[in-house]
Design a protein around this motif. Structure first.
Motif, mmCIF file in Angstrom:
data_model
loop_
_atom_site.group_PDB
_atom_site.id
_atom_site.type_symbol
_atom_site.label_atom_id
_atom_site.label_comp_id
_atom_site.label_asym_id
_atom_site.label_seq_id
_atom_site.Cartn_x
_atom_site.Cartn_y
_atom_site.Cartn_z
ATOM 1 N N SER A 1 80.644 56.189 28.196
ATOM 2 C CA SER A 1 80.549 55.700 29.574
ATOM 3 C C SER A 1 81.921 55.754 30.241
ATOM 4 O O SER A 1 82.948 55.745 29.561
ATOM 5 C CB SER A 1 80.033 54.257 29.596
ATOM 6 O OG SER A 1 78.769 54.163 28.975
ATOM 7 N N PRO A 2 81.955 55.806 31.576
ATOM 8 C CA PRO A 2 83.242 55.799 32.272
ATOM 9 C C PRO A 2 83.900 54.430 32.206
ATOM 10 O O PRO A 2 83.238 53.419 31.966
ATOM 11 C CB PRO A 2 82.865 56.158 33.712
ATOM 12 C CG PRO A 2 81.458 55.679 33.851
ATOM 13 C CD PRO A 2 80.818 55.901 32.515
ATOM 14 N N ALA A 3 85.221 54.408 32.416
ATOM 15 C CA ALA A 3 85.929 53.122 32.490
ATOM 16 C C ALA A 3 85.434 52.344 33.703
ATOM 17 O O ALA A 3 85.061 52.919 34.728
ATOM 18 C CB ALA A 3 87.426 53.362 32.590
ATOM 19 N N GLN A 4 85.421 51.022 33.577
ATOM 20 C CA GLN A 4 84.954 50.182 34.673
ATOM 21 C C GLN A 4 86.098 49.535 35.458
ATOM 22 O O GLN A 4 85.890 48.989 36.529
ATOM 23 C CB GLN A 4 84.015 49.107 34.115
ATOM 24 C CG GLN A 4 82.686 49.691 33.653
ATOM 25 C CD GLN A 4 82.116 48.978 32.451
ATOM 26 O OE1 GLN A 4 82.536 49.186 31.315
ATOM 27 N NE2 GLN A 4 81.151 48.133 32.672
ATOM 28 N N VAL A 5 87.305 49.620 34.921
ATOM 29 C CA VAL A 5 88.486 49.097 35.597
ATOM 30 C C VAL A 5 89.692 49.757 34.948
ATOM 31 O O VAL A 5 89.620 50.201 33.794
ATOM 32 C CB VAL A 5 88.559 47.554 35.471
ATOM 33 C CG1 VAL A 5 88.716 47.130 34.029
ATOM 34 C CG2 VAL A 5 89.679 46.969 36.328
#
Length: 245
Positions: free
Chosen positions: A43-47
């Protein structure tokens, strides 16, 4: 189980990295479980935590793969205007956890004084799209927030009940509402039904369910949804759905 939040870390000294690793290791006890994002993550980074004084930060901010919609907490003297928060050195790591929690601990997860009236929703600048996550579990909310940000939708609200949904849609117009169609509930479509009854309908409603059978997808269409997303999420399906908004 605590929700997992992937954090992209750019720069920082070995000592600061050690403090960050300790912060991540201790997280999850009373809130989200913060983990270091890597390029091979599913998944992509969220922050992002970015040391703007570092050489790596300079490369990151001009990289073609840089996502300007990703929330950035910057550490250092000259943070870019896109930064969500700026922190000066020496870093207060306990306060850093508080900043992360501001993003990823929803109002439903904190003990608040319900006797006080909620402040009105802040008006959005022209052209800014806004999404609402309705009735979704925390893991789903965090994942969808990241995907919405990548799609350029950074104004995101969350509700869990019909009353909260009613208050939110009256307070501001939404371009997209993602609704949990909970198969275990007595009335799994209650939130979608409520949206149907509004005088001014929401532009795009998407059902989110653990069941993507033909019957459920057909029912979602008859209920006015533009589509149905299945949990656990298929990234390509989510991307395709968000392109319809």
């Amino acid at each position: 189980m605590a929700a997992t939040v992937l954090v992209k870390v750019v720069g920082f000294s070995d000592v600061e990295r050690h403090s960050l690793n300790t912060l991540f290791r201790l997280s999850g006890r009373e809130g989200p479980n913060y983990q270091l994002w890597t390029s091979d993550a599913a998944s992509p980074a969220q922050v992002a935590l970015i040391d703007v004084d570092s050489y790596e930060a300079g490369l990151e901010l001009v990289s073609p793969s840089f996502n300007p919609n990703l929330k950035m907490i910057c550490v250092g003297a000259e943070a870019p205007t896109l930064a969500w928060r700026t922190v000066q050195r020496p870093v207060d790591w306990a306060a850093m956890v508080g900043l992360l929690d501001e993003l990823f601990v929803s109002a439903a997860d904190v003990d608040i004084d319900i006797s006080q009236e909620d402040p009105p929703a802040a008006p959005l600048p022209p052209g800014v799209k806004c999404a609402l996550l309705a009735g979704l579990p925390q893991e789903a909310r965090l994942y969808l927030r990241a995907r919405l940000a990548l799609a350029g939708i950074t104004a995101v609200d969350e509700v869990q009940t019909v009353a909260q949904l009613d208050d939110s849609v009256k307070a501001r117009p939404y371009d997209l509402v993602l609704v949990h169609v909970n198969d275990d509930a007595i009335d799994p479509w209650v939130l979608v039904k409520h949206l149907q009854d509004l005088e001014k309908p929401v532009r795009s409603v998407v059902g989110v369910s653990t069941n993507s059978s033909w019957k459920t997808a057909n029912l979602a269409e008859r209920m006015g949804c533009i589509g149905l997303l299945e949990m656990p999420f298929n990234p390509l399906q989510v991307i395709g759905m968000l392109q319809k908004v």
